[in-house]
Scaffold this active site. Structure first.
Site, PDB file in Angstrom:
ATOM      1  N   ASN A  97     -14.865 127.527  23.082  1.00  0.00           N
ATOM      2  CA  ASN A  97     -14.981 126.379  23.992  1.00  0.00           C
ATOM      3  C   ASN A  97     -15.523 125.165  23.261  1.00  0.00           C
ATOM      4  OD1 ASN A  97     -17.747 125.265  25.211  1.00  0.00           O
ATOM      5  ND2 ASN A  97     -18.101 127.395  24.565  1.00  0.00           N
TER       6      ASN A  97
ATOM      7  N   LYS B 214     -33.144 127.666  22.767  1.00  0.00           N
ATOM      8  CA  LYS B 214     -31.921 128.424  22.475  1.00  0.00           C
ATOM      9  C   LYS B 214     -31.372 128.000  21.121  1.00  0.00           C
ATOM     10  CE  LYS B 214     -27.539 129.793  24.559  1.00  0.00           C
ATOM     11  NZ  LYS B 214     -26.782 129.823  25.819  1.00  0.00           N
TER      12      LYS B 214
ATOM     13  N   ASN C 231     -21.014 121.370  20.448  1.00  0.00           N
ATOM     14  CA  ASN C 231     -20.061 120.375  20.940  1.00  0.00           C
ATOM     15  C   ASN C 231     -20.676 119.026  21.295  1.00  0.00           C
ATOM     16  OD1 ASN C 231     -17.852 122.282  20.827  1.00  0.00           O
ATOM     17  ND2 ASN C 231     -18.852 123.293  22.559  1.00  0.00           N
ATOM     18  N   THR C 232     -21.957 118.842  20.998  1.00  0.00           N
ATOM     19  CA  THR C 232     -22.591 117.529  21.171  1.00  0.00           C
ATOM     20  C   THR C 232     -23.051 117.072  19.792  1.00  0.00           C
ATOM     21  OG1 THR C 232     -23.278 117.946  23.442  1.00  0.00           O
ATOM     22  CG2 THR C 232     -24.547 116.299  22.239  1.00  0.00           C
TER      23      THR C 232
ATOM     24  N   PHE D 118     -20.651 119.725  27.301  1.00  0.00           N
ATOM     25  CA  PHE D 118     -21.647 119.444  28.363  1.00  0.00           C
ATOM     26  C   PHE D 118     -21.035 118.638  29.519  1.00  0.00           C
ATOM     27  CE2 PHE D 118     -25.716 119.553  25.479  1.00  0.00           C
ATOM     28  CZ  PHE D 118     -25.559 120.923  25.360  1.00  0.00           C
TER      29      PHE D 118
ATOM     30  N   SER E  44     -25.869 123.758  21.127  1.00  0.00           N
ATOM     31  CA  SER E  44     -24.439 123.676  21.428  1.00  0.00           C
ATOM     32  C   SER E  44     -23.742 122.975  20.270  1.00  0.00           C
ATOM     33  CB  SER E  44     -24.204 122.872  22.707  1.00  0.00           C
ATOM     34  OG  SER E  44     -22.842 122.508  22.774  1.00  0.00           O
TER      35      SER E  44
ATOM     36  N   ASN F  91     -26.589 130.987  20.817  1.00  0.00           N
ATOM     37  CA  ASN F  91     -25.480 130.212  21.360  1.00  0.00           C
ATOM     38  C   ASN F  91     -24.175 130.634  20.651  1.00  0.00           C
ATOM     39  OD1 ASN F  91     -24.062 128.023  22.657  1.00  0.00           O
ATOM     40  ND2 ASN F  91     -26.026 126.972  22.801  1.00  0.00           N
TER      41      ASN F  91
END
Ligand SMILES: Cc1cc2nc3c(=O)[nH]c(=O)nc-3n(C[C@H](O)[C@H](O)[C@H](O)COP(=O)(O)O)c2cc1C
Length: 362
Positions: A111, A218, A185-186, A115, A183, A247
């Site tokens: 994925n 996390k 993706n940021t 967010f 994450s 994660n």
């Protein structure tokens, strides 16, 4: 498996993964395939950690219910704790679609959602409602610890300002708070795992919130092994209570077979398990009982859960296995745990915690 689940799972599989996820969440929110009464847990699965009792150690990981819409149904299908988020200060749409890929052959997901969420205002309103018991007295969420997983916006973020501000908004309603600094993706988010930077954020939270629920951090599975010990020390010294390991990963193990394996984003599910396990082993050794540890990454069976607890985990979380199997997963995991425990004469999770050897490094 309920009739509904057996009918809807094949249907959901035939849809694009994000539509399937949205429908599954809608169905849960409407109470479809959700029992009216939460199943009673066998006392052998209960555990105490973070100053609370968990009737079983299995939680839904962050990202499934980003906007805190389905926490009560998730509790009712049997999770021992539920985590909402990641929520950011302002709403944001996330990355362009497609951004979610099912790697069926590998029992994995990639994925790059980025967010996507409705922002803290709507999230806090939903949490406030949740903290009031249902008038019927059924109280699906009652007694099931709720966590809020918080993060920062893609643009205009100031972590030392934003994390404490988010803590202020969620702290009246939840039993624990997770700082998501992992994450993939940021842009720039994972840089906040740097020990000094993390300490600065934890200090900013501690200054503003001397009274607050336990804080967990996390972590990403892609941290260098050498970087882990300084991070654990920063987390302990910064006054946080726990870590979630881990994660999603940016690595692509050579074993991946799906045509989607080269999509950008975080990989989760079965191929993540070896690294998540190895990292848990390292963290458990360094933390040496000073932190609560939540294991996450590729957990699919009751045996997987017992193995992580043997390695030092207090609790576990699942996401990808739940996406593949639906609500029936939760009962299966508990049944498998109890079968193994009975066979091996294990009476409680405390009896086995930390008794195993650490996982092999990748
Ligand atoms: C579609 C998707 C969205 C996710 N979103 C988040 C998120 O918003 N915040 C977060 O901390 N983790 C997020 N995660 C990571 C999961 O919480 C979990 O750490 C990871 O998937 C590993 O567990 P699993 O192998 O059981 O899926 C997401 C995972 C997936 C598959």
């Amino acid at each position: 498996m309920s009739v509904l689940t057996s009918l809807t799972l094949p249907l959901l599989r035939s849809l694009n993964p994000e539509t399937a996820h949205d429908l599954a969440l809608d169905a849960l929110t409407l109470g479809l395939s959700v029992p009216l009464k939460r199943p009673e847990d066998d006392p052998a699965l209960a555990t105490r950690v973070l100053g609370m009792r968990f009737s079983n150690p299995i939680g839904i990981a962050a990202g499934f219910d980003k906007n805190a819409r389905a926490l009560r149904p998730l509790a009712r299908i049997g999770f021992g704790f539920v985590e909402a988020g990641t929520v950011t200060p302002r709403p944001q749409p996330g990355n362009p679609r497609p951004r979610l890929f099912r790697l069926e052959e590998d029992r994995a997901v990639i994925n790059r959602m980025g967010f996507n969420n409705q922002g803290i205002d709507r999230f806090a309103v939903r949490l406030a409602r949740l903290s009031r018991p249902l008038p019927s007295g059924r109280g699906g969420g009652a007694g099931v610890p709720v966590g809020a997983n918080i993060g920062i916006n893609k643009t205009g973020a100031d972590p030392e300002r934003d994390y404490p501000a988010l803590v202020a908004r969620v702290k009246p309603y939840v039993q624990y708070i997770v700082l998501n600094v992992s994450s993939p993706n940021t842009p720039g988010l994972r840089g906040l795992q740097d020990a000094a930077r993390l300490r600065g954020i934890l200090d900013a939270i501690a200054d503003r919130h001397p009274e607050r629920p336990p804080i967990l951090v996390k972590l990403a599975p892609d941290l260098e092994n050498d970087a882990i010990a300084p991070i654990v020390e920063a987390v302990v010294e910064g006054g946080a209570q726990g870590l979630i390991i881990s994660n999603t990963t940016l690595e692509r193990p050579p074993s991946l077979r799906s045509p989607y394996r080269d999509e950008a984003g975080g990989l989760s599910g079965r191929p993540l398990a070896p690294r998540a396990r190895a990292m848990l082993g390292i963290v458990a050794e360094v933390a040496a009982g000073r932190l609560a540890l939540v294991a996450c990454g590729g957990i699919e069976t009751g045996l997987d859960i017992l193995e992580r607890i043997r390695m030092g985990a207090d609790l576990v979380q699942v996401y990808t296995a739940f996406a593949y199997e639906g609500p029936a997963l939760v009962a299966r995991l508990k049944r498998e745990m109890l079968d193994v425990m009975r066979r091996e004469g294990v009476e409680s999770l405390d009896d086995i915690r930390g008794t195993g050897t650490r996982g092999k490094s990748l």
